[in-house]
Design an enzyme around this catalytic site. Sequence first.
Site, PDB file in Angstrom:
ATOM      1  N   ARG A   1      -6.581   0.041  10.093  1.00 23.89           N
ATOM      2  CA  ARG A   1      -5.996   0.951  11.732  1.00 23.89           C
ATOM      3  C   ARG A   1      -5.835   0.109  12.744  1.00 23.89           C
ATOM      4  O   ARG A   1      -5.878  -0.579  14.033  1.00 23.89           O
ATOM      5  CB  ARG A   1      -5.805   1.739  12.063  1.00 23.89           C
ATOM      6  CG  ARG A   1      -7.251   2.657  12.074  1.00 23.89           C
ATOM      7  CD  ARG A   1      -7.059   4.623  12.211  1.00 23.89           C
ATOM      8  NE  ARG A   1      -6.540   4.292  11.222  1.00 23.89           N
ATOM      9  CZ  ARG A   1      -6.631   5.810  10.368  1.00 23.89           C
ATOM     10  NH1 ARG A   1      -7.816   6.138  10.660  1.00 23.89           N
ATOM     11  NH2 ARG A   1      -5.884   6.361   9.649  1.00 23.89           N
TER      12      ARG A   1
ATOM     13  N   ARG B   1      12.297 -16.144  38.855  1.00 25.74           N
ATOM     14  CA  ARG B   1      13.709 -15.189  39.141  1.00 25.74           C
ATOM     15  C   ARG B   1      13.839 -14.919  40.123  1.00 25.74           C
ATOM     16  O   ARG B   1      12.621 -15.075  41.455  1.00 25.74           O
ATOM     17  CB  ARG B   1      13.813 -13.631  38.790  1.00 25.74           C
ATOM     18  CG  ARG B   1      14.666 -12.875  38.294  1.00 25.74           C
ATOM     19  CD  ARG B   1      16.123 -13.719  38.262  1.00 25.74           C
ATOM     20  NE  ARG B   1      17.122 -12.053  38.412  1.00 25.74           N
ATOM     21  CZ  ARG B   1      18.691 -12.190  38.417  1.00 25.74           C
ATOM     22  NH1 ARG B   1      18.806 -13.335  38.400  1.00 25.74           N
ATOM     23  NH2 ARG B   1      19.303 -11.854  38.826  1.00 25.74           N
TER      24      ARG B   1
ATOM     25  N   PHE C   1       1.125  -1.520   0.203  1.00 25.51           N
ATOM     26  CA  PHE C   1      -0.045  -0.035  -0.350  1.00 25.51           C
ATOM     27  C   PHE C   1       0.592   0.924   0.182  1.00 25.51           C
ATOM     28  O   PHE C   1       1.216   1.543   0.776  1.00 25.51           O
ATOM     29  CB  PHE C   1      -0.951  -0.285   0.684  1.00 25.51           C
ATOM     30  CG  PHE C   1      -1.598   0.543   1.553  1.00 25.51           C
ATOM     31  CD1 PHE C   1      -3.165   1.164   0.712  1.00 25.51           C
ATOM     32  CD2 PHE C   1      -1.247   2.272   2.190  1.00 25.51           C
ATOM     33  CE1 PHE C   1      -3.904   1.945   1.021  1.00 25.51           C
ATOM     34  CE2 PHE C   1      -2.372   3.000   3.063  1.00 25.51           C
ATOM     35  CZ  PHE C   1      -3.610   3.189   1.905  1.00 25.51           C
TER      36      PHE C   1
ATOM     37  N   LEU D   1       1.039   5.070  -0.667  1.00 17.94           N
ATOM     38  CA  LEU D   1       0.523   5.961   0.278  1.00 17.94           C
ATOM     39  C   LEU D   1       1.732   7.379   0.140  1.00 17.94           C
ATOM     40  O   LEU D   1       1.790   8.295  -0.436  1.00 17.94           O
ATOM     41  CB  LEU D   1      -1.310   6.337   1.244  1.00 17.94           C
ATOM     42  CG  LEU D   1      -1.406   7.653   1.606  1.00 17.94           C
ATOM     43  CD1 LEU D   1      -1.992   8.449   0.080  1.00 17.94           C
ATOM     44  CD2 LEU D   1      -2.185   7.073   2.258  1.00 17.94           C
TER      45      LEU D   1
ATOM     46  N   ILE E   1       7.467   2.037   2.579  1.00 18.79           N
ATOM     47  CA  ILE E   1       6.740   1.525   2.091  1.00 18.79           C
ATOM     48  C   ILE E   1       7.106  -0.157   2.410  1.00 18.79           C
ATOM     49  O   ILE E   1       7.525  -0.833   2.482  1.00 18.79           O
ATOM     50  CB  ILE E   1       5.722   1.244   0.851  1.00 18.79           C
ATOM     51  CG1 ILE E   1       5.577   2.795   0.345  1.00 18.79           C
ATOM     52  CG2 ILE E   1       4.538   0.312   0.094  1.00 18.79           C
ATOM     53  CD1 ILE E   1       4.556   3.469   1.280  1.00 18.79           C
TER      54      ILE E   1
ATOM     55  N   GLU F   1      -0.406   4.078  10.519  1.00 14.45           N
ATOM     56  CA  GLU F   1      -1.520   3.292  10.065  1.00 14.45           C
ATOM     57  C   GLU F   1      -2.077   5.289  10.413  1.00 14.45           C
ATOM     58  O   GLU F   1      -3.448   4.723  10.604  1.00 14.45           O
ATOM     59  CB  GLU F   1      -2.274   2.448  10.627  1.00 14.45           C
ATOM     60  CG  GLU F   1      -1.804   0.917   9.895  1.00 14.45           C
ATOM     61  CD  GLU F   1      -2.341   0.559   9.203  1.00 14.45           C
ATOM     62  OE1 GLU F   1      -3.643   0.976   8.806  1.00 14.45           O
ATOM     63  OE2 GLU F   1      -2.293  -0.298   8.266  1.00 14.45           O
TER      64      GLU F   1
HETATM   65  C1  LIG Z   1       8.081   1.160   9.475  1.00 15.61           C
HETATM   66  C2  LIG Z   1       7.272   2.050   8.672  1.00 15.61           C
HETATM   67  C3  LIG Z   1       5.879   0.814   7.919  1.00 15.61           C
HETATM   68  C4  LIG Z   1       5.410   1.712   7.197  1.00 15.61           C
HETATM   69  N1  LIG Z   1       4.852   1.303   6.262  1.00 15.61           N
HETATM   70  C5  LIG Z   1       3.545   2.165   5.555  1.00 15.61           C
HETATM   71  C6  LIG Z   1       2.703   1.761   4.414  1.00 15.61           C
HETATM   72  O1  LIG Z   1       2.919   0.478   4.536  1.00 15.61           O
HETATM   73  N2  LIG Z   1       2.641   2.681   3.539  1.00 15.61           N
HETATM   74  C7  LIG Z   1       1.954   3.540   3.430  1.00 15.61           C
HETATM   75  O2  LIG Z   1       1.777   4.259   2.943  1.00 15.61           O
HETATM   76  N3  LIG Z   1       3.022   4.224   4.560  1.00 15.61           N
HETATM   77  C8  LIG Z   1       3.477   3.359   5.521  1.00 15.61           C
HETATM   78  N4  LIG Z   1       4.211   4.291   6.633  1.00 15.61           N
HETATM   79  C9  LIG Z   1       3.982   5.533   6.692  1.00 15.61           C
HETATM   80  C10 LIG Z   1       3.612   5.390   8.008  1.00 15.61           C
HETATM   81  O3  LIG Z   1       1.907   5.981   8.028  1.00 15.61           O
HETATM   82  C11 LIG Z   1       3.591   7.498   8.476  1.00 15.61           C
HETATM   83  O4  LIG Z   1       5.210   7.604   9.012  1.00 15.61           O
HETATM   84  C12 LIG Z   1       2.930   7.911   9.408  1.00 15.61           C
HETATM   85  O5  LIG Z   1       2.014   8.844   8.999  1.00 15.61           O
HETATM   86  C13 LIG Z   1       3.278   9.823   9.617  1.00 15.61           C
HETATM   87  O6  LIG Z   1       4.483   9.969   8.321  1.00 15.61           O
HETATM   88  P1  LIG Z   1       5.251  11.221   8.980  1.00 15.61           P
HETATM   89  O7  LIG Z   1       6.498   9.663   9.077  1.00 15.61           O
HETATM   90  O8  LIG Z   1       6.083  11.578   7.587  1.00 15.61           O
HETATM   91  O9  LIG Z   1       5.951  11.557  10.287  1.00 15.61           O
HETATM   92  P2  LIG Z   1       4.903  13.496   9.691  1.00 15.61           P
HETATM   93  O10 LIG Z   1       3.115  13.558   9.330  1.00 15.61           O
HETATM   94  O11 LIG Z   1       5.939  14.085   9.564  1.00 15.61           O
HETATM   95  O12 LIG Z   1       4.692  13.671  11.390  1.00 15.61           O
HETATM   96  C14 LIG Z   1       5.445  14.188  12.707  1.00 15.61           C
HETATM   97  C15 LIG Z   1       5.080  14.096  14.105  1.00 15.61           C
HETATM   98  O13 LIG Z   1       4.341  15.661  13.756  1.00 15.61           O
HETATM   99  C16 LIG Z   1       1.954  14.710  14.136  1.00 15.61           C
HETATM  100  N5  LIG Z   1       2.010  15.798  13.074  1.00 15.61           N
HETATM  101  C17 LIG Z   1       1.368  16.051  11.890  1.00 15.61           C
HETATM  102  N6  LIG Z   1       0.533  16.577  11.557  1.00 15.61           N
HETATM  103  C18 LIG Z   1       0.089  16.499  12.973  1.00 15.61           C
HETATM  104  C19 LIG Z   1      -1.297  17.393  13.227  1.00 15.61           C
HETATM  105  N7  LIG Z   1      -2.197  18.090  12.317  1.00 15.61           N
HETATM  106  N8  LIG Z   1      -1.966  17.762  14.570  1.00 15.61           N
HETATM  107  C20 LIG Z   1      -1.464  17.237  15.460  1.00 15.61           C
HETATM  108  N9  LIG Z   1       0.260  16.452  15.047  1.00 15.61           N
HETATM  109  C21 LIG Z   1       0.586  16.486  13.655  1.00 15.61           C
HETATM  110  C22 LIG Z   1       2.757  13.223  13.600  1.00 15.61           C
HETATM  111  O14 LIG Z   1       1.593  13.202  14.757  1.00 15.61           O
HETATM  112  C23 LIG Z   1       3.964  12.806  14.307  1.00 15.61           C
HETATM  113  O15 LIG Z   1       4.574  12.860  15.837  1.00 15.61           O
HETATM  114  C24 LIG Z   1       5.615   3.213   7.685  1.00 15.61           C
HETATM  115  C25 LIG Z   1       6.036   4.225   7.804  1.00 15.61           C
HETATM  116  C26 LIG Z   1       7.106   3.760   8.624  1.00 15.61           C
HETATM  117  C27 LIG Z   1       8.119   4.068  10.205  1.00 15.61           C
END
Ligand SMILES: Cc1cc2nc3c(=O)[nH]c(=O)nc-3n(C[C@H](O)[C@H](O)[C@H](O)COP(=O)(O)OP(=O)(O)OC[C@H]3O[C@@H](n4cnc5c(N)ncnc54)[C@H](O)[C@@H]3O)c2cc1C
Length: 381
Positions: A245, A270, A127, A129, A161, A366
């Site tokens: 999710r 333990r 997936f 995105l 991803i 998620e």
């Molecule tokens: C191991 C792993 C597997 C993954 N697998 C997939 C996958 O299969 N497919 C896929 O599409 N994605 C995948 N992801 C991506 C994942 O869904 C994203 O990392 C996640 O949605 C957060 O996006 P970001 O990392 O860019 O963080 P950001 O969006 O940059 O967020 C950074 C911080 O800011 C906070 N934040 C952002 N906006 C707001 C707001 N409006 N209000 C309050 N706080 C906010 C966030 O909660 C976070 O704490 C994966 C990620 C990892 C690490």
Amino acid sequence: MEAVGDVYTIPQEHLDLCATIGQIAREKIAPRSAEIDEKAEYPWDVRRLLAEQDILGLPFGVEYGGTGTGTLMLNMAVEEIAKVDASCALILMVQELGTLPIQLFGSDQLKERFLPGCASGERSPAFALSEPEAGSDPAGMKTTAVLDGEEWVINGTKNWISNLGVADFYITFAVTDRETRRLTAFVVEADRPGFSVGKLEHKLGIRASPTGQPIFEDVRVPQENVIGQVGKGLSVALGTLERTRLGAAAQAVGIAQGATDYAVAYAAEREQFGQPINEFQGIQFKLADMEISTAAARELLYKACAMADQGHPQRAKYSSMAKVFCSDTAMAVTIEAVQVLGGYGYVKEYPVERMMRDAKITQIYEGTNEIQRVVIARTLK
Ligand SMILES: Cc1cc2nc3c(=O)[nH]c(=O)nc-3n(C[C@H](O)[C@H](O)[C@H](O)COP(=O)(O)OP(=O)(O)OC[C@H]3O[C@@H](n4cnc5c(N)ncnc54)[C@H](O)[C@@H]3O)c2cc1C
């Protein structure tokens, strides 16, 4: 506060299936967990095992060769596997995540082409995105798809991803209208010219699940590969994540229970000061709190899953609430499990440090827990 539906019941055959899956996980997966975590190695043997046992058929209806047993049963299975190995639970979770867009929004032709191979476990999806600069805000993505004759031409790089390099096809979201920034969802097979596997990440946890950057350079797909309507890709993504999710929540409950069970057994063995450490009230209270919060998380998860199965109007809110509560519980419980084991909890000879590392991702993917809280708060106005 509105009433939120009937109490769920779990059919005996689902409980029996769950017990069988738990036994398979303990006997066949647990012995591999430390090694695949250490080597960050995708466990093809475990994937074959899950396919042979029809466990990968759990996310699918019987008409496509699946079990047709619904969301609650699927997530009970995720929980059972995650009790011993969160990376292996993700194999089953992504089988749902990467096919639900087709199941919910795809044409009959797409369903026939892609679902039976995934239900049998021969094929795996992904997936796609998220992007380097578009995580919580997918509408900010840069990947584009432009119609050229009868084909769409996709360009861009995705990020984070799951199943990268393992998947046979990628559900790919791209901007198809630059002015309105509307997205469209496509199925992109991994063998299409222009598709390549980019950087793979070195991760804190779920290390046996490959995560990284699929790259799309002038990848051409036919119009039949569009999922749902052109311009409605964001609805496809959000409609999928609302359900999947629950998988992250189930993974979290499994991790929390696995860590609790391990800590309970350890504390009985333990000895310090001439007695088992579970004779000390300080340890007893920790173990009791771990059990209480995990049980509470499970109840919210199962209720949210049952609401998804019933199509309840508040299912999205409950899915978000379960995701937040279960993942925060998994993090808190695994930290306590490490504490119960003391120094032994901090080393790789024992599984609780891996469980603590694995728990962290459930608060992030998620949809982060912050975003879920934003979504839940909106329903309270
Ligand atoms: C191991 C792993 C597997 C993954 N697998 C997939 C996958 O299969 N497919 C896929 O599409 N994605 C995948 N992801 C991506 C994942 O869904 C994203 O990392 C996640 O949605 C957060 O996006 P970001 O990392 O860019 O963080 P950001 O969006 O940059 O967020 C950074 C911080 O800011 C906070 N934040 C952002 N906006 C707001 C707001 N409006 N209000 C309050 N706080 C906010 C966030 O909660 C976070 O704490 C994966 C990620 C990892 C690490």
